[in-house]
Enzyme design. Structure first.
Site, PDB file in Angstrom:
ATOM      1  N   PRO A  13       0.787  -1.229   0.000  1.00  0.00           N
ATOM      2  CA  PRO A  13       0.000   0.000   0.000  1.00  0.00           C
ATOM      3  C   PRO A  13       0.824   1.288   0.000  1.00  0.00           C
ATOM      4  CG  PRO A  13      -0.079  -1.051   2.144  1.00  0.00           C
ATOM      5  CD  PRO A  13       0.549  -2.047   1.201  1.00  0.00           C
ATOM      6  N   ASN A  14       0.289   2.254  -0.701  1.00  0.00           N
ATOM      7  CA  ASN A  14       0.836   3.618  -0.785  1.00  0.00           C
ATOM      8  C   ASN A  14       2.099   3.739  -1.634  1.00  0.00           C
ATOM      9  OD1 ASN A  14      -1.181   4.817   0.988  1.00  0.00           O
ATOM     10  ND2 ASN A  14      -0.181   3.692   2.620  1.00  0.00           N
ATOM     11  N   ARG A  21       5.119  11.049  -2.290  1.00  0.00           N
ATOM     12  CA  ARG A  21       4.929  10.663  -0.886  1.00  0.00           C
ATOM     13  C   ARG A  21       6.250  10.770  -0.114  1.00  0.00           C
ATOM     14  NH1 ARG A  21       4.848   4.483   1.182  1.00  0.00           N
ATOM     15  NH2 ARG A  21       4.301   4.930   3.324  1.00  0.00           N
ATOM     16  N   ALA A  80       3.371  -0.847   4.586  1.00  0.00           N
ATOM     17  CA  ALA A  80       2.839  -0.819   5.964  1.00  0.00           C
ATOM     18  C   ALA A  80       2.399  -2.199   6.442  1.00  0.00           C
ATOM     19  CB  ALA A  80       1.683   0.170   6.046  1.00  0.00           C
ATOM     20  N   ARG A 110      13.738   4.338  12.077  1.00  0.00           N
ATOM     21  CA  ARG A 110      12.574   5.230  12.078  1.00  0.00           C
ATOM     22  C   ARG A 110      11.740   5.019  13.346  1.00  0.00           C
ATOM     23  NH1 ARG A 110       9.756   4.624   6.418  1.00  0.00           N
ATOM     24  NH2 ARG A 110       8.643   6.432   7.253  1.00  0.00           N
TER      25      ARG A 110
HETATM   26  C1  DQA Z   1       8.520   0.842   3.470  1.00  0.00           C
HETATM   27  C2  DQA Z   1       8.664   1.043   4.980  1.00  0.00           C
HETATM   28  C3  DQA Z   1       7.333   0.857   5.680  1.00  0.00           C
HETATM   29  O1  DQA Z   1       7.480   1.054   7.075  1.00  0.00           O
HETATM   30  C4  DQA Z   1       6.323   1.859   5.164  1.00  0.00           C
HETATM   31  O2  DQA Z   1       5.056   1.639   5.747  1.00  0.00           O
HETATM   32  C5  DQA Z   1       6.234   1.893   3.672  1.00  0.00           C
HETATM   33  C6  DQA Z   1       7.451   1.730   2.884  1.00  0.00           C
HETATM   34  C7  DQA Z   1       9.833   1.143   2.716  1.00  0.00           C
HETATM   35  O3  DQA Z   1       9.927   0.775   1.539  1.00  0.00           O
HETATM   36  O4  DQA Z   1      10.736   1.760   3.283  1.00  0.00           O
HETATM   37  O5  DQA Z   1       5.166   2.128   3.113  1.00  0.00           O
HETATM   38  O6  DQA Z   1       8.196  -0.520   3.218  1.00  0.00           O
END
Ligand code: DQA
Length: 146
Positions: A13-14, A21, A80, A110
């Site tokens: 996702p995202n 982003r 995520a 992080r």
């Molecule tokens: C991610 C790291 C994850 O914590 C985050 O939710 C993402 C991207 C990364 O590629 O660094 O969406 O997987």
């Protein structure tokens, strides 16, 4: 000659929002631009790949379930869902083909909640913190598993 095994590259996702982003964390390349780099490396390594992205946990699980037979290995950035999905972990174990977990950012540097990955225990290994290079290193690692 034996059929060449393919690598399935999955994005959670995202990741469709890459480029706009949080560029300070994920850089300014879009997912399309990243995919072009992965395709170029696949050509160099002479491996067939299929790259997909979904915001839906169920769709990712369906793709992982369907992977054996069509694919010899998986590269996955669960995004995520890394930190929440027992379903994706179980699907990888059930699929029984090697999976390489990749993250663009260093998830250990992080927020605290990003330090735990449900997927890591089901993966052959994990690559995190190298931006787009994480995918390229992940593909190289996956090809070695074929
Ligand atoms: C991610 C790291 C994850 O914590 C985050 O939710 C993402 C991207 C990364 O590629 O660094 O969406 O997987």
């Amino acid at each position: 000659m034996a059929k060449k095994k393919k690598v399935l590259v999955l994005n959670g996702p995202n990741l469709n929002l890459l480029g706009k982003r949080q560029p300070e964390i994920y850089g300014r390349l879009t997912l399309d631009q990243i995919n072009k780099k992965i395709h170029a490396l696949a050509k160099e390594l002479r491996v067939e790949i299929d790259i997909r992205q979904s915001n839906s946990e169920g769709e990712l699980v369906d793709w992982i379930q369907a992977a054996p037979g069509n694919f010899g290995a998986i590269v996955i950035n669960p995004a995520a869902y890394t930190h929440s999905s027992v379903a994706i972990r179980d699907a990888i174990i059930a699929a029984g083909i090697p999976a390489v977990e990749v993250h663009m950012s260093n998830i250990y540097k992080r927020e605290e909640f990003r330090r735990h990955s449900y997927v890591a225990g089901a993966a052959v290994g994990q690559i995190a913190g190298f931006g787009v290079e994480s995918y390229l290193l992940g593909l190289r690692a996956a090809v070695r598993q074929l």
